[in-house]
Motif scaffolding. Structure first.
Motif, mmCIF file in Angstrom:
data_model
loop_
_atom_site.group_PDB
_atom_site.id
_atom_site.type_symbol
_atom_site.label_atom_id
_atom_site.label_comp_id
_atom_site.label_asym_id
_atom_site.label_seq_id
_atom_site.Cartn_x
_atom_site.Cartn_y
_atom_site.Cartn_z
ATOM 1 N N GLU A 172 11.513 -8.483 -17.058
ATOM 2 C CA GLU A 172 11.986 -8.840 -18.166
ATOM 3 C C GLU A 172 12.410 -7.644 -19.117
ATOM 4 O O GLU A 172 11.661 -6.857 -19.339
ATOM 5 C CB GLU A 172 11.283 -9.864 -18.932
ATOM 6 N N TYR A 173 13.869 -7.558 -19.091
ATOM 7 C CA TYR A 173 14.175 -6.446 -20.147
ATOM 8 C C TYR A 173 13.555 -5.981 -20.978
ATOM 9 O O TYR A 173 13.045 -4.829 -21.362
ATOM 10 C CB TYR A 173 15.754 -6.592 -20.092
ATOM 11 N N ASP A 174 13.370 -7.017 -22.202
ATOM 12 C CA ASP A 174 12.810 -6.520 -23.272
ATOM 13 C C ASP A 174 11.451 -6.129 -23.351
ATOM 14 O O ASP A 174 11.114 -5.170 -23.956
ATOM 15 C CB ASP A 174 13.076 -7.897 -24.223
ATOM 16 N N ARG A 175 10.657 -6.774 -22.310
ATOM 17 C CA ARG A 175 9.311 -6.218 -22.348
ATOM 18 C C ARG A 175 8.947 -5.132 -21.712
ATOM 19 O O ARG A 175 8.377 -4.388 -22.002
ATOM 20 C CB ARG A 175 8.668 -7.415 -21.548
ATOM 21 N N GLU B 48 11.446 -2.331 -21.751
ATOM 22 C CA GLU B 48 11.941 -1.536 -22.805
ATOM 23 C C GLU B 48 10.804 -1.307 -23.744
ATOM 24 O O GLU B 48 10.275 -0.095 -24.225
ATOM 25 C CB GLU B 48 13.164 -1.965 -23.291
ATOM 26 N N ALA B 49 10.162 -2.362 -24.078
ATOM 27 C CA ALA B 49 9.026 -2.096 -25.288
ATOM 28 C C ALA B 49 7.877 -1.598 -24.748
ATOM 29 O O ALA B 49 7.256 -0.817 -25.605
ATOM 30 C CB ALA B 49 8.616 -3.729 -25.947
ATOM 31 N N ALA C 79 16.615 0.314 -19.334
ATOM 32 C CA ALA C 79 15.639 0.333 -20.367
ATOM 33 C C ALA C 79 15.562 2.070 -20.812
ATOM 34 O O ALA C 79 15.455 2.486 -21.959
ATOM 35 C CB ALA C 79 14.474 0.131 -20.100
#
Length: 403
Positions: free
Chosen positions: A223-226, A228-229, A258
């Protein structure tokens, strides 16, 4: 970022980038002092070391016998006193010889040692064979000359270096503190425990064998957002963030995207198979290295391209062996690391249909072999961008020299 073959780096260029980032990282890195015998093996020197004195500081004997001057004619008068390693240097007069022990300073004017076994003594006088000047003498500064640079800054030390360092009068060295490395595995199938994470233990073992501290920080799904974060979070706490998986160009390969968002991607993908989709990036507070997810590909790219980042070492010592089978390659635009079994003076390509692991017949298949854990039983690998023939003598890199 464009994903085409034109953007792929040759192995040498990728290694250059790794070394450049390493140099920058070490320049301002904090140091600590380590005593010889207390753990210098694998540590990275913080400063250059120059010899402050000649080694040896004087000429000394390398054989038990008699010190003499080769221009004097036999028989020679033997001086009553002898010289030993703890003796102060003496002076020898013309026509004289003096009993000398191994390690003893050579008397002034003497220029050779007649070994004891070659000496004949009669009535306190010495006879023997003709000698050349310098025979059985370890000459002053023949080992090290004062002012000579012997170790460069950022050089990785080994156990044998303790010998020379102590001979220089050095008992402690300033070394860089080990890098702190976060190891993050990506992939929904791994995160949900549906597939075993095969890469992380191997990557951790390699980095630790290269002298640095590795912390396994768990997994993250595709999952991209996870992704990256999590990378952003880790980059604030560690010197290096290493990820496994998600480095190719598939729909859910988010790692490189990311890294582009968080910093600067220096390169992505090399002309090395297996393992081509590696990435190196500079983040605001850390270096990021993204390793492909297939285990053999990950190991290949770690040892060929990532190893110089952690060790500064680029040499690949080889042994020569005769191929037991012919192996074709898919494209001469790539370098192929072909695992082989060594037996005596022969090399069997592990994965070839005639080997204990049957993956391909004539043409090397890095895609399938990259996923084969059985391929780790190879003894080394052949690096080539050409097909190889049965009976051909090839250079093989043993795994122990890169791990």
């Amino acid at each position: 970022m464009e994903h085409n073959h034109d953007g792929m780096l040759r192995r040498g260029k990728a290694v250059e980038h790794m070394l450049t980032v390493r140099q920058t990282l070490l320049t301002d890195r904090s140091t600590e002092t380590v005593a010889l015998g207390e753990g210098i093996n694998g540590r990275v020197l913080a400063q250059r070391i120059d010899a402050e004195r000649d080694v040896p500081a004087f000429d000394y004997a390398t054989m038990d016998g008699y010190a003499l001057n080769t221009s004097d004619d036999y028989p020679l008068d033997i001086v009553d006193t002898g010289v030993f390693p703890e003796s102060e240097p003496l002076a020898l007069e013309e026509g004289q010889a003096i009993r000398t022990a191994t390690g003893a300073p050579i008397p002034e004017r003497a220029n050779a040692v007649l070994k004891k076994e070659a000496a004949t003594i009669e009535d306190g006088r010495l006879d023997g064979v003709t000698l050349e000047p310098g025979t059985f003498i370890y000459e002053r500064a023949s080992n090290v000359t004062a002012g000579e640079t012997l170790f460069e800054a950022h050089e990785r030390l080994s156990a044998k270096d303790a010998t020379l360092l102590r001979d220089l009068g050095i008992e402690t060295v300033a070394v860089h503190k080990p890098l702190s490395v976060a190891l993050l595995a990506t992939g929904t199938e791994i995160h949900e425990d549906r597939i075993t994470d095969l890469d992380s233990p191997m990557v951790a073992e390699l980095v630790q064998s290269w002298g640095h501290k590795t912390t396994y920080v768990g997994t993250v799904p595709d999952e991209y957002d996870r992704i990256e974060a999590r990378i952003a979070e880790l980059s604030k706490a560690f010197d290096v963030v290493m990820t496994t998986g998600g480095t190719s160009v598939g729909e859910k390969d988010y790692v490189v995207r990311a890294l582009e968002s968080l910093g600067r991607v220096i390169f992505h993908r090399t002309r090395v198979r297996p393992g081509k989709p590696i990435a190196l990036a500079e983040l605001p507070n850390a270096t990021a290295i993204a390793v492909p997810g297939k285990p053999i590909g990950a190991h290949t790219i770690m040892t060929l391209i990532v190893r110089p980042f952690f060790t500064g070492e680029t040499t690949l010592p080889t042994v020569h062996a005769e191929m037991t089978d012919s192996v074709n390659i898919g494209s001469e635009d790539f370098e192929y690391a072909i695992p082989v079994l060594l037996s005596g003076e022969t090399a069997t390509p592990l994965g070839h249909v005639d080997s204990p692991l049957s993956i391909y017949e004539m043409t090397f298949d890095p895609s399938v072999l990259s996923a084969s854990t059985r391929a780790t039983r190879a003894d080394g690998f052949l690096i080539t961008n050409n097909s190889v023939k049965k009976g051909e003598i090839v250079p093989v890199v043993p795994y122990e020299v890169v791990e």
